[in-house]
Scaffold this motif. Structure first.
Motif, short mmCIF file in Angstrom:
data_model
loop_
_atom_site.label_atom_id
_atom_site.label_comp_id
_atom_site.label_asym_id
_atom_site.label_seq_id
_atom_site.Cartn_x
_atom_site.Cartn_y
_atom_site.Cartn_z
N ASN A 1 29.11 32.30 30.57
CA ASN A 1 30.56 32.06 30.53
C ASN A 1 30.93 31.41 31.85
N PRO A 2 31.46 30.19 31.85
CA PRO A 2 31.74 29.48 33.11
C PRO A 2 32.98 29.95 33.84
N GLY A 3 33.74 30.89 33.26
CA GLY A 3 35.02 31.28 33.84
C GLY A 3 36.12 30.35 33.38
N SER A 4 37.30 30.54 33.92
CA SER A 4 38.47 29.78 33.47
C SER A 4 38.88 28.72 34.48
N VAL A 5 39.09 27.52 33.97
CA VAL A 5 39.62 26.44 34.81
C VAL A 5 41.03 26.78 35.28
N GLY A 6 41.88 27.24 34.38
CA GLY A 6 43.30 27.24 34.68
C GLY A 6 44.05 28.55 34.68
N CYS A 7 43.36 29.67 34.37
CA CYS A 7 44.08 30.95 34.26
C CYS A 7 43.20 32.06 34.84
N PRO A 8 43.37 32.39 36.13
CA PRO A 8 42.47 33.35 36.78
C PRO A 8 42.77 34.82 36.51
N ALA A 9 43.86 35.11 35.81
CA ALA A 9 44.18 36.51 35.48
C ALA A 9 45.16 36.54 34.32
N TYR A 10 45.10 37.62 33.54
CA TYR A 10 46.03 37.80 32.44
C TYR A 10 45.96 39.24 31.97
N ASP A 11 46.93 39.63 31.15
CA ASP A 11 46.83 40.90 30.45
C ASP A 11 46.93 40.65 28.95
N ASP A 12 46.41 41.60 28.17
CA ASP A 12 46.38 41.45 26.72
C ASP A 12 46.46 42.85 26.10
N ASP A 13 46.89 42.90 24.85
CA ASP A 13 47.04 44.19 24.20
C ASP A 13 46.00 44.44 23.12
N ALA A 14 44.99 43.59 23.02
CA ALA A 14 43.96 43.76 22.00
C ALA A 14 42.57 43.70 22.64
N PRO A 15 41.63 44.55 22.24
CA PRO A 15 41.79 45.63 21.25
C PRO A 15 42.58 46.82 21.78
N PHE A 16 42.68 46.93 23.12
CA PHE A 16 43.55 47.89 23.79
C PHE A 16 44.18 47.15 24.97
N TYR A 17 45.30 47.65 25.45
CA TYR A 17 45.91 46.99 26.60
C TYR A 17 44.91 46.96 27.76
N HIS A 18 44.81 45.79 28.41
CA HIS A 18 43.91 45.65 29.55
C HIS A 18 44.32 44.45 30.38
N LYS A 19 43.78 44.38 31.58
CA LYS A 19 43.97 43.24 32.46
C LYS A 19 42.61 42.63 32.79
#
Length: 248
Positions: free
Chosen positions: A175-193
């Motif tokens: 996985n090369p990592g992200s060009v444009g988004c170094p952090a995020y949060d999401d609620d699936a499958p459970f809330y996480h950052k």
């Protein structure tokens, strides 16, 4: 064979330009793109124009889950980041997206997908616990998802975490990592950052050597604060934080 792998641009054209400049400075001409090109409160239109100019066609780009949302969902049903991108994009950008495959084999030796070979919205190399811990997925689960893939090098994105995992039979998943988004949060499958802890643009340089595949992860500085301010202007403080610090 020597090439660059990029993923998860998320409409961050400034980061994409910095990565492309770095790739050019290394003398690399071949690039593969693992998807999620537009979604975000930034510059989907400029990003799309640059990708079209680079001719990153369906022979070198696979479709991400957010790319899919943009072409499958009605505009009024899209989440905020996708809706922002949708408003900026033109017909030529949508036409380009519709031609992208879910997965592909590049030059007979490299398997490309956005997330996993079965699902574009599941982390391959990571797992999320009910307590919001994002950790390396157990080896047997990673290998089970790779069944049936003959290529010795497998590329995926989606989690925005630069990582490589060696399989027991010698295959390598990167996985090369992200060009444009170094952090995020999401609620699936459970809330996480997911937090890289830095604000740089990430990608990977991959070379086939006599000893096998050699992978170099690269982090490129760019004017991330300009993108952070743009996200804030567009009403997305969590994106502004992520772009400024690599944390949310």
């Amino acid at each position: 064979m020597r090439f660059a792998a990029i993923a998860d641009i998320h409409g961050n054209c400034a980061a994409l330009k910095a990565v492309l400049d770095d790739i050019a400075a290394l003398g690399i001409r071949d690039i593969v793109n693992l998807g999620d090109c537009f979604s975000g409160p930034l510059e989907a239109d400029h990003t799309g124009d640059l990708l079209l100019l680079l001719d990153l066609t369906s022979e070198r780009t696979v479709r991400g889950n957010h790319d899919r949302y943009l072409i499958e969902m009605a505009a009024d049903q899209l989440a905020a980041s996708d809706a922002h991108a949708h408003r900026q994009m033109s017909s030529r950008h949508f036409d380009w997206l519709r031609k992208l495959p879910f997965s592909m084999v590049w030059r007979e030796e490299v398997f490309l997908c956005h997330a996993t070979p079965q699902d574009d919205n599941v982390y391959w190399l990571e797992t999320v616990s009910p307590h919001a811990h994002v950790t390396l997925r157990p080896q047997h689960e990673i290998e089970a998802l790779a069944q049936g893939i003959e290529q010795s090098l497998i590329l995926c994105g989606h989690s925005h975490i630069a990582r490589m995992v060696a399989l027991s039979d010698g295959r390598l998943i990167v996985n090369p990592g992200s060009v444009g988004c170094p952090a995020y949060d999401d609620d699936a499958p459970f809330y996480h950052k997911v937090e890289t802890g830095h604000a740089m643009a990430s990608y990977a340089v991959i070379e086939k050597t006599e000893g096998g595949w050699a992978v170099t992860f690269r982090n490129v500085a760019y004017d991330h604060m300009a993108m952070s301010r743009l996200a804030a202007k567009n009403g997305r403080p969590e994106w502004a934080s992520a772009l400024a610090t690599g944390r949310v």
